[in-house]
Design a protein around this motif. Structure first.
Motif, PDB file in Angstrom:
ATOM      1  N   GLY A  57      16.178   8.196  24.670  1.00  0.00           N
ATOM      2  CA  GLY A  57      16.332   9.644  24.696  1.00  0.00           C
ATOM      3  C   GLY A  57      17.596  10.191  24.054  1.00  0.00           C
ATOM      4  N   PRO A  58      18.768   9.609  24.325  1.00  0.00           N
ATOM      5  CA  PRO A  58      20.006  10.199  23.809  1.00  0.00           C
ATOM      6  C   PRO A  58      20.048  10.372  22.296  1.00  0.00           C
ATOM      7  CG  PRO A  58      20.507   8.659  25.570  1.00  0.00           C
ATOM      8  CD  PRO A  58      19.036   8.519  25.303  1.00  0.00           C
ATOM      9  N   ALA A  59      19.683   9.344  21.538  1.00  0.00           N
ATOM     10  CA  ALA A  59      19.732   9.463  20.078  1.00  0.00           C
ATOM     11  C   ALA A  59      18.688  10.444  19.567  1.00  0.00           C
ATOM     12  CB  ALA A  59      19.540   8.096  19.425  1.00  0.00           C
ATOM     13  N   MET A  60      17.519  10.502  20.224  1.00  0.00           N
ATOM     14  CA  MET A  60      16.491  11.456  19.835  1.00  0.00           C
ATOM     15  C   MET A  60      16.965  12.882  20.091  1.00  0.00           C
ATOM     16  SD  MET A  60      13.070   9.423  21.160  1.00  0.00           S
ATOM     17  CE  MET A  60      11.883  10.470  20.309  1.00  0.00           C
ATOM     18  N   LYS A  61      17.625  13.089  21.222  1.00  0.00           N
ATOM     19  CA  LYS A  61      18.184  14.405  21.548  1.00  0.00           C
ATOM     20  C   LYS A  61      19.236  14.806  20.517  1.00  0.00           C
ATOM     21  CE  LYS A  61      20.781  16.781  25.242  1.00  0.00           C
ATOM     22  NZ  LYS A  61      22.090  16.965  24.595  1.00  0.00           N
ATOM     23  N   GLN A  62      20.125  13.868  20.197  1.00  0.00           N
ATOM     24  CA  GLN A  62      21.173  14.150  19.218  1.00  0.00           C
ATOM     25  C   GLN A  62      20.562  14.563  17.882  1.00  0.00           C
ATOM     26  OE1 GLN A  62      23.447  10.759  17.948  1.00  0.00           O
ATOM     27  NE2 GLN A  62      24.988  11.999  16.885  1.00  0.00           N
ATOM     28  N   ALA A  63      19.540  13.845  17.444  1.00  0.00           N
ATOM     29  CA  ALA A  63      18.915  14.141  16.153  1.00  0.00           C
ATOM     30  C   ALA A  63      18.265  15.522  16.156  1.00  0.00           C
ATOM     31  CB  ALA A  63      17.888  13.067  15.821  1.00  0.00           C
ATOM     32  N   ALA A  64      17.517  15.835  17.228  1.00  0.00           N
ATOM     33  CA  ALA A  64      16.840  17.130  17.310  1.00  0.00           C
ATOM     34  C   ALA A  64      17.845  18.275  17.322  1.00  0.00           C
ATOM     35  CB  ALA A  64      15.957  17.177  18.550  1.00  0.00           C
ATOM     36  N   GLU A  65      18.915  18.121  18.085  1.00  0.00           N
ATOM     37  CA  GLU A  65      19.928  19.178  18.163  1.00  0.00           C
ATOM     38  C   GLU A  65      20.663  19.357  16.840  1.00  0.00           C
ATOM     39  OE1 GLU A  65      20.981  19.210  22.922  1.00  0.00           O
ATOM     40  OE2 GLU A  65      22.241  17.995  21.589  1.00  0.00           O
ATOM     41  N   LEU A  66      20.901  18.241  16.131  1.00  0.00           N
ATOM     42  CA  LEU A  66      21.593  18.330  14.847  1.00  0.00           C
ATOM     43  C   LEU A  66      20.780  19.121  13.825  1.00  0.00           C
ATOM     44  CD1 LEU A  66      23.099  14.742  14.440  1.00  0.00           C
ATOM     45  CD2 LEU A  66      24.382  16.888  14.498  1.00  0.00           C
ATOM     46  N   VAL A  67      19.488  18.858  13.745  1.00  0.00           N
ATOM     47  CA  VAL A  67      18.676  19.548  12.737  1.00  0.00           C
ATOM     48  C   VAL A  67      18.467  21.007  13.116  1.00  0.00           C
ATOM     49  CG1 VAL A  67      16.377  18.959  13.637  1.00  0.00           C
ATOM     50  CG2 VAL A  67      16.703  19.308  11.202  1.00  0.00           C
ATOM     51  N   GLY A  92       8.659  15.354  21.164  1.00  0.00           N
ATOM     52  CA  GLY A  92       9.293  14.210  21.817  1.00  0.00           C
ATOM     53  C   GLY A  92       8.276  13.142  22.115  1.00  0.00           C
ATOM     54  N   PHE A  93       7.996  12.931  23.397  1.00  0.00           N
ATOM     55  CA  PHE A  93       6.971  12.002  23.883  1.00  0.00           C
ATOM     56  C   PHE A  93       7.103  10.607  23.282  1.00  0.00           C
ATOM     57  CE2 PHE A  93       4.971  16.176  24.636  1.00  0.00           C
ATOM     58  CZ  PHE A  93       4.804  16.060  26.006  1.00  0.00           C
ATOM     59  N   TRP A  94       8.184   9.922  23.671  1.00  0.00           N
ATOM     60  CA  TRP A  94       8.346   8.536  23.248  1.00  0.00           C
ATOM     61  C   TRP A  94       7.254   7.659  23.853  1.00  0.00           C
ATOM     62  CZ3 TRP A  94       8.700   3.656  24.962  1.00  0.00           C
ATOM     63  CH2 TRP A  94       9.205   2.691  24.076  1.00  0.00           C
ATOM     64  N   GLY A  95       6.875   7.912  25.104  1.00  0.00           N
ATOM     65  CA  GLY A  95       5.939   7.043  25.814  1.00  0.00           C
ATOM     66  C   GLY A  95       4.509   7.542  25.770  1.00  0.00           C
ATOM     67  N   GLY A 139      10.222  23.022  22.334  1.00  0.00           N
ATOM     68  CA  GLY A 139      10.519  22.152  23.462  1.00  0.00           C
ATOM     69  C   GLY A 139      10.306  20.688  23.144  1.00  0.00           C
ATOM     70  N   MET A 140      11.036  19.836  23.859  1.00  0.00           N
ATOM     71  CA  MET A 140      10.852  18.387  23.737  1.00  0.00           C
ATOM     72  C   MET A 140      10.933  17.747  25.109  1.00  0.00           C
ATOM     73  SD  MET A 140      12.657  16.913  20.310  1.00  0.00           S
ATOM     74  CE  MET A 140      11.944  17.283  18.705  1.00  0.00           C
ATOM     75  N   VAL A 141      10.081  16.750  25.320  1.00  0.00           N
ATOM     76  CA  VAL A 141      10.111  15.931  26.528  1.00  0.00           C
ATOM     77  C   VAL A 141      10.559  14.539  26.092  1.00  0.00           C
ATOM     78  CG1 VAL A 141       8.768  15.003  28.445  1.00  0.00           C
ATOM     79  CG2 VAL A 141       8.240  17.283  27.558  1.00  0.00           C
ATOM     80  N   LEU A 142      11.783  14.171  26.475  1.00  0.00           N
ATOM     81  CA  LEU A 142      12.404  12.923  26.014  1.00  0.00           C
ATOM     82  C   LEU A 142      12.821  12.064  27.204  1.00  0.00           C
ATOM     83  CD1 LEU A 142      14.753  14.378  23.238  1.00  0.00           C
ATOM     84  CD2 LEU A 142      12.552  13.238  22.901  1.00  0.00           C
ATOM     85  N   PRO A 143      12.865  10.738  27.026  1.00  0.00           N
ATOM     86  CA  PRO A 143      13.261   9.868  28.141  1.00  0.00           C
ATOM     87  C   PRO A 143      14.773   9.659  28.211  1.00  0.00           C
ATOM     88  CG  PRO A 143      12.524   8.529  26.294  1.00  0.00           C
ATOM     89  CD  PRO A 143      12.414   9.960  25.855  1.00  0.00           C
ATOM     90  N   PHE A 144      15.364  10.029  29.344  1.00  0.00           N
ATOM     91  CA  PHE A 144      16.779   9.760  29.583  1.00  0.00           C
ATOM     92  C   PHE A 144      16.976   8.834  30.775  1.00  0.00           C
ATOM     93  CE2 PHE A 144      16.612  13.955  27.561  1.00  0.00           C
ATOM     94  CZ  PHE A 144      17.394  13.707  26.444  1.00  0.00           C
ATOM     95  N   SER A 145      15.898   8.522  31.475  1.00  0.00           N
ATOM     96  CA  SER A 145      15.952   7.635  32.631  1.00  0.00           C
ATOM     97  C   SER A 145      14.642   6.878  32.726  1.00  0.00           C
ATOM     98  CB  SER A 145      16.216   8.436  33.917  1.00  0.00           C
ATOM     99  OG  SER A 145      15.276   9.488  34.057  1.00  0.00           O
ATOM    100  N   GLY A 146      14.609   5.870  33.590  1.00  0.00           N
ATOM    101  CA  GLY A 146      13.425   5.037  33.688  1.00  0.00           C
ATOM    102  C   GLY A 146      13.425   3.939  32.642  1.00  0.00           C
ATOM    103  N   GLU A 174      11.732  11.075  32.399  1.00  0.00           N
ATOM    104  CA  GLU A 174      11.994  10.050  33.410  1.00  0.00           C
ATOM    105  C   GLU A 174      11.057   8.854  33.258  1.00  0.00           C
ATOM    106  OE1 GLU A 174      12.266  11.603  37.400  1.00  0.00           O
ATOM    107  OE2 GLU A 174      13.163  13.483  36.705  1.00  0.00           O
ATOM    108  N   THR A 175      10.491   8.683  32.047  1.00  0.00           N
ATOM    109  CA  THR A 175       9.505   7.634  31.772  1.00  0.00           C
ATOM    110  C   THR A 175       8.354   7.725  32.776  1.00  0.00           C
ATOM    111  OG1 THR A 175      11.395   6.258  31.098  1.00  0.00           O
ATOM    112  CG2 THR A 175       9.245   5.221  31.085  1.00  0.00           C
ATOM    113  N   SER A 176       7.953   8.921  33.111  1.00  0.00           N
ATOM    114  CA  SER A 176       6.920   9.163  34.119  1.00  0.00           C
ATOM    115  C   SER A 176       5.884  10.139  33.590  1.00  0.00           C
ATOM    116  CB  SER A 176       7.550   9.725  35.394  1.00  0.00           C
ATOM    117  OG  SER A 176       6.577  10.320  36.233  1.00  0.00           O
ATOM    118  N   ALA A 177       4.610   9.779  33.706  1.00  0.00           N
ATOM    119  CA  ALA A 177       3.540  10.673  33.285  1.00  0.00           C
ATOM    120  C   ALA A 177       3.527  11.942  34.131  1.00  0.00           C
ATOM    121  CB  ALA A 177       2.194   9.953  33.380  1.00  0.00           C
TER     122      ALA A 177
END
Length: 411
Positions: A55-65, A113-116, A42-49, A89-92
């Motif tokens: 988030g989009p490029a991180m998602k693309q990279a994870a799905e590609l590998v 994931g966890f960019w923030g 699983g990954m928790v990535l930011p697509f909003s906020g 959602e950039t939310s804790a």
């Protein structure tokens, strides 16, 4: 060193999130059908906020590998990797709920994931209580502090490393008397004291530290306090939304001090320039942790992403590496059980071992019993005893003529 061939990526990627399988017609949960064969991550990535641009490029990279691993036969005797992605959602608060869903419904062995930093810190106790692995692309020192049970790995520079890098940029631009203007959050606060210490070491001085809260209605008072005394430069430590407002206040006030900022605010995959325009953004320096730009592993990653040669992905490589490190450690440990395979992370990542950067080849070598030293796309994937990344450098850019232009690399 860096040169003009390094251009920022402007590609737009669809930011869809992983969906929960529906209950089958006979009433048997679909997730139970998958559990016997698939290895769920699983990954928790930011697509909003405020951090949604990453988030989009991180998602693309994870799905590609994941696709690459599965096409090559999967792991653990032919099992496929199944990736579930949730929007932070950039939310804790949202990140905690997303982590619980991944753990309790999707039964993942990794929550990555966890960019923030606020999101990672909030989810940390939930993941550790479940005895699963947490992998990070965030910087707050506190995430890897305390008893982590050996279950946390950071594939990013920690906050205390950002501060000295900022001071080295100040030295490069000849700024000796500087002020810090910083958002009050765990990621950023941890940069301030190391920045002050490095400035002192290089013969500079921090004359003031001005803190502000995120999501203020106005930053005018803080900007005037930081820039009014006319320091040589101001180290502005923001996220995107507040940097947009702060930059407009700097421009409106006609202040002459140089601005050195973080790429999290003054770049954000090009969103900053789009928001403020070239006139307001002109002359701002910004830095972010750099991938190993000149390495074969990074060149391979750029090609996999379908991007032009020389494209600089500052965070997507971290998501790619999280998947790579996880599947290699599982293959080495011969199990998907988190408490077991986490002990194999340094075995497949840190030297000694034969260097390898292709995930398919690396998996093959592990199955053959060879000792490997995996080199990633976002970092070297070497970890200390706390799970923090080693050997990080920072990529510095200058906004000039409405474009992000390369300025240099600092360690």
């Amino acid at each position: 060193m860096t040169d003009s061939r390094f251009v920022m990526n402007r590609r737009t990627v669809l930011a869809g999130v992983g969906s929960l399988p529906l209950v089958a017609a006979l009433g048997k949960p679909a997730i139970a059908q998958e559990a016997a064969g698939d290895v769920p991550l699983g990954m928790v990535l930011p697509f909003s906020g405020a951090t949604g641009s990453y988030g989009p490029a991180m998602k693309q990279a994870a799905e590609l590998v994941v696709a690459k691993v599965n096409e090559a036969g999967g792991i653990l005797g032919g099992r496929k990797v199944k990736l579930f992605i949730e929007d932070s959602e950039t939310s804790a608060t949202v990140s905690v709920a997303a982590s619980k869903k991944l753990l309790e419904v999707n039964k993942v062995e990794l929550v990555g994931g966890f960019w923030g930093s606020p999101e990672a810190l909030a989810a940390k106790p939930v993941i550790l209580a479940a005895n699963k692995v947490q992998m990070l692309s965030c910087a707050a020192n506190a995430v890897t502090e305390g008893d982590t049970k050996g279950l946390i790995y950071r594939l990013q520079a920690k906050s205390s490393q950002w501060g000295p890098a900022g001071a080295k940029v100040m030295d490069k631009i000849g700024a000796k008397k500087v002020t810090v203007l910083a958002q009050q959050n765990p990621f950023i606060v941890a940069m301030v004291e190391p920045f002050k210490a490095e400035m002192k070491k290089i013969g500079g001085e921090v004359v003031d530290v001005v803190m502000y809260n995120p999501d203020q209605a106005s930053y005018r008072a803080e900007v005037e306090k930081a820039f009014g005394p006319e320091p040589d430069a101001v180290f502005v430590l923001p996220l995107l939304t507040d940097m947009v407002s702060i930059s407009k206040e700097i421009f409106r006030g006609g202040f002459s001090s140089k601005v050195v900022s973080l790429g999290t605010g003054a770049d954000a995959e090009g969103k900053f320039l789009q928001a403020v325009g070239p006139e307001v953004a002109e002359g701002i320096y910004h830095l972010q942790p750099s991938p190993p730009i000149d390495s074969p592993s990074y060149a391979r990653f750029v090609k996999e992403m379908g991007a032009p040669e020389g494209t600089v992905f500052l965070f997507a490589g971290n998501a790619w590496d999280q998947v790579c490190v996880t599947v290699l450690a599982m293959e080495h440990a011969k199990t998907q059980e988190a408490a077991v395979w986490t002990k194999s992370v340094r075995e497949v990542c840190n030297p000694p071992g034969e260097p390898v950067d292709d995930i398919v080849e690396a998996l093959k070598m592990v199955r053959e019993g060879k000792s490997i030293n995996f080199n990633g796309a976002g970092c070297t994937c070497d970890f200390d005893e706390k799970g923090d990344s080693l050997n990080r450098s920072f990529y510095v850019q200058l906004i000039k003529g409405g474009k992000n232009t390369p300025f240099g690399v600092v360690s």
